[in-house]
Motif scaffolding. Sequence first.
Motif, PDB file in Angstrom:
ATOM      1  N   TRP A 227      -8.081   2.334   4.718  1.00  0.00           N
ATOM      2  CA  TRP A 227      -7.534   3.696   4.817  1.00  0.00           C
ATOM      3  C   TRP A 227      -8.624   4.710   5.093  1.00  0.00           C
ATOM      4  O   TRP A 227      -8.382   5.811   5.550  1.00  0.00           O
ATOM      5  CB  TRP A 227      -6.763   4.070   3.538  1.00  0.00           C
TER       6      TRP A 227
ATOM      7  N   HIS B 262     -11.660   3.274  -6.800  1.00  0.00           N
ATOM      8  CA  HIS B 262     -12.225   3.688  -5.504  1.00  0.00           C
ATOM      9  C   HIS B 262     -13.599   4.257  -5.857  1.00  0.00           C
ATOM     10  O   HIS B 262     -13.714   5.426  -6.239  1.00  0.00           O
ATOM     11  CB  HIS B 262     -11.366   4.781  -4.859  1.00  0.00           C
TER      12      HIS B 262
ATOM     13  N   HIS C 110       3.912  -0.489  -6.470  1.00  0.00           N
ATOM     14  CA  HIS C 110       3.190   0.791  -6.442  1.00  0.00           C
ATOM     15  C   HIS C 110       4.027   1.727  -5.581  1.00  0.00           C
ATOM     16  O   HIS C 110       4.191   1.442  -4.396  1.00  0.00           O
ATOM     17  CB  HIS C 110       1.800   0.584  -5.829  1.00  0.00           C
TER      18      HIS C 110
ATOM     19  N   ASN D  12       1.579   7.494 -11.525  1.00  0.00           N
ATOM     20  CA  ASN D  12       0.284   7.461 -10.846  1.00  0.00           C
ATOM     21  C   ASN D  12      -0.372   8.844 -10.865  1.00  0.00           C
ATOM     22  O   ASN D  12       0.308   9.844 -10.623  1.00  0.00           O
ATOM     23  CB  ASN D  12       0.538   7.050  -9.382  1.00  0.00           C
ATOM     24  N   GLU D  13      -1.655   8.897 -11.196  1.00  0.00           N
ATOM     25  CA  GLU D  13      -2.474  10.118 -11.017  1.00  0.00           C
ATOM     26  C   GLU D  13      -1.802  11.391 -11.531  1.00  0.00           C
ATOM     27  O   GLU D  13      -1.484  12.287 -10.753  1.00  0.00           O
ATOM     28  CB  GLU D  13      -2.802  10.303  -9.534  1.00  0.00           C
TER      29      GLU D  13
ATOM     30  N   ARG E 180       0.843  -1.210   0.000  1.00  0.00           N
ATOM     31  CA  ARG E 180       0.000   0.000   0.000  1.00  0.00           C
ATOM     32  C   ARG E 180       0.877   1.258   0.000  1.00  0.00           C
ATOM     33  O   ARG E 180       0.650   2.171  -0.777  1.00  0.00           O
ATOM     34  CB  ARG E 180      -0.895  -0.027   1.243  1.00  0.00           C
ATOM     35  N   ASN E 181       1.870   1.290   0.860  1.00  0.00           N
ATOM     36  CA  ASN E 181       2.701   2.500   0.978  1.00  0.00           C
ATOM     37  C   ASN E 181       4.205   2.226   0.968  1.00  0.00           C
ATOM     38  O   ASN E 181       4.991   3.161   0.906  1.00  0.00           O
ATOM     39  CB  ASN E 181       2.357   3.246   2.283  1.00  0.00           C
TER      40      ASN E 181
HETATM   41  O1  G3I Z   1       3.572   5.936   8.707  1.00  0.00           O
HETATM   42  C1  G3I Z   1       3.116   7.162   9.329  1.00  0.00           C
HETATM   43  C2  G3I Z   1       3.070   6.977  10.785  1.00  0.00           C
HETATM   44  O2  G3I Z   1       4.368   6.793  11.263  1.00  0.00           O
HETATM   45  C3  G3I Z   1       2.412   8.201  11.416  1.00  0.00           C
HETATM   46  O3  G3I Z   1       2.251   7.999  12.783  1.00  0.00           O
HETATM   47  C4  G3I Z   1       1.038   8.467  10.792  1.00  0.00           C
HETATM   48  C5  G3I Z   1       0.392   9.746  11.339  1.00  0.00           C
HETATM   49  O4  G3I Z   1      -0.632  10.187  10.480  1.00  0.00           O
HETATM   50  O5  G3I Z   1       1.203   8.615   9.419  1.00  0.00           O
HETATM   51  C6  G3I Z   1       1.719   7.443   8.818  1.00  0.00           C
HETATM   52  O6  G3I Z   1       1.824   7.586   7.440  1.00  0.00           O
HETATM   53  C7  G3I Z   1       0.603   7.651   6.736  1.00  0.00           C
HETATM   54  C8  G3I Z   1       0.513   6.429   5.809  1.00  0.00           C
HETATM   55  O7  G3I Z   1      -0.628   6.541   4.989  1.00  0.00           O
HETATM   56  C9  G3I Z   1       0.407   5.116   6.586  1.00  0.00           C
HETATM   57  O8  G3I Z   1      -0.777   5.083   7.334  1.00  0.00           O
HETATM   58  C10 G3I Z   1       0.634   8.931   5.902  1.00  0.00           C
HETATM   59  O9  G3I Z   1       0.580  10.051   6.766  1.00  0.00           O
HETATM   60  C11 G3I Z   1      -0.553   8.956   4.956  1.00  0.00           C
HETATM   61  O10 G3I Z   1      -0.398  10.066   4.062  1.00  0.00           O
HETATM   62  C12 G3I Z   1      -0.560   7.677   4.126  1.00  0.00           C
HETATM   63  O11 G3I Z   1      -1.724   7.714   3.337  1.00  0.00           O
HETATM   64  C13 G3I Z   1      -1.711   6.849   2.213  1.00  0.00           C
HETATM   65  C14 G3I Z   1      -1.959   7.692   0.966  1.00  0.00           C
HETATM   66  O12 G3I Z   1      -2.095   6.833  -0.157  1.00  0.00           O
HETATM   67  C15 G3I Z   1      -0.790   8.654   0.686  1.00  0.00           C
HETATM   68  O13 G3I Z   1       0.390   7.947   0.427  1.00  0.00           O
HETATM   69  C16 G3I Z   1      -2.830   5.835   2.398  1.00  0.00           C
HETATM   70  O14 G3I Z   1      -2.473   4.944   3.465  1.00  0.00           O
HETATM   71  C17 G3I Z   1      -3.000   5.007   1.128  1.00  0.00           C
HETATM   72  O15 G3I Z   1      -4.150   4.184   1.252  1.00  0.00           O
HETATM   73  C18 G3I Z   1      -3.204   5.964  -0.044  1.00  0.00           C
HETATM   74  O16 G3I Z   1      -3.243   5.171  -1.218  1.00  0.00           O
HETATM   75  C19 G3I Z   1      -3.530   5.888  -2.421  1.00  0.00           C
HETATM   76  C20 G3I Z   1      -2.720   5.245  -3.527  1.00  0.00           C
HETATM   77  O17 G3I Z   1      -1.351   5.236  -3.204  1.00  0.00           O
HETATM   78  C21 G3I Z   1      -2.966   5.959  -4.872  1.00  0.00           C
HETATM   79  N1  G3I Z   1      -4.379   6.027  -5.157  1.00  0.00           N
HETATM   80  C22 G3I Z   1      -5.237   6.564  -4.140  1.00  0.00           C
HETATM   81  C23 G3I Z   1      -5.040   5.813  -2.822  1.00  0.00           C
HETATM   82  C24 G3I Z   1      -5.947   6.324  -1.750  1.00  0.00           C
HETATM   83  O18 G3I Z   1      -5.691   7.678  -1.486  1.00  0.00           O
END
Ligand code: G3I
Length: 370
Positions: free
Chosen positions: A324, A243, A109, A162-163, A72-73
């Motif tokens: 998420w 989504h 990804h 991506n996007e 996912r990330n």
């Molecule tokens: O890992 C840190 C953690 O250490 C911290 O405590 C926490 C506090 O908010 O943040 C954590 O990181 C977050 C990460 O997700 C893991 O949960 C980031 O802030 C957050 O920005 C990140 O969001 C991800 C997002 O993409 C941005 O990268 C979402 O999980 C993920 O589901 C989302 O996935 C995207 C796809 O890559 C592209 N398409 C859309 C999709 C949904 O938005």
Amino acid sequence: MMSLSRRHVLMGSAALAAAALLPSGCGQPPGHLKDLAKRKGILFGGAIGPEELADTAAHELVSRECGVITPRNALKWRTLRWDRSDWNFTEGDAIARYAAANNQKMRGHVLVWNPVENMPDWASDIPSGSAGRSQAIQLMETHIEQVCAHYGDRITSWDVVNEAFEPYSGDLAPGFFMDRIGPDYIEHAFRKAREAAPHAQLVYNDYMRWSDKYPNHHKGVLKLLENLRKKEVPIDALGIQGHIGKYYGTENDRHWRQFLDEVTAMGYDLLITEFDVRDFAPTADISARDANVAALTKGFLDITLSYPELKQFICWGLSDRWSWFRQSEPREDGQLQRTAPYDVDLKPKPMYAAIAAALITAPTREPSTT
Ligand code: G3I
């Protein structure tokens, strides 16, 4: 409070009726999704992250249901390269080991994701505009080379870009690479990816709504795909994130088919790369909400899986436990969103049955070689 649309109620009934036709309803899975999909030549899977890796119940579920997994990330710039001088492959490597241990394929990804907020902070030292062009190209190309070299053939399909678009205008969006390199950052990324991962499927991945709310976005993506073909840029497929649900406009089947027809006519394969359904039905009744999510699932999949060019189908998490949406898009009533095929207790929901029903009725195709 608004009521559920008539279409969704009707579709919900259809999905539930389909679910009832399955050997054991939606309480007991009718077979593993990866096996139902495989019979039709489709590779089914899910996205995973540290949450699933740390959850032993998830291991059983993910290994049972998924023929492919995607981090996912773990492979995003901010995870791999938070530190300017150090790479962090820890989570990506754990996922690669997991995939190997479970005989699953792994998708990558994402190599290039243009918004500034997706880049590590230190990258902003590279000046914006043409002054930063050569440095930005070098940074991007080195990144692609190193990540692809690290995983080699363990990653069989990559989201290379991506996007890239502004959804309303359909223009390429400003961002880190666009502002420094210009529109040809996309072309550079795919050419380098082919060199660095010669056997992997190379994918342009984007939201691609099942509605006519963003017609310019669809047009922009079609134009990009057409131009890349003309210039013989190495790109194999369009990744439809999927989504679906609220914020994305009213579903428009005709518009959606027309878009998919045009993409496939250009010779591209299709993937669903991030499927989930926003659970915003304006009712607290869980069965009505689940029926709505199942109906949207079935409606979207019936069209999208009907294309034999669609060879992979990945959910953005198999369970509401790790969704998420929990943080990013809470429901107004404070209830947990029910967006995935399994609930927080890892019990299959009507959405699971809708996916199974759509796979059962999907036409058989030649499986993907990647
Ligand atoms: O890992 C840190 C953690 O250490 C911290 O405590 C926490 C506090 O908010 O943040 C954590 O990181 C977050 C990460 O997700 C893991 O949960 C980031 O802030 C957050 O920005 C990140 O969001 C991800 C997002 O993409 C941005 O990268 C979402 O999980 C993920 O589901 C989302 O996935 C995207 C796809 O890559 C592209 N398409 C859309 C999709 C949904 O938005």
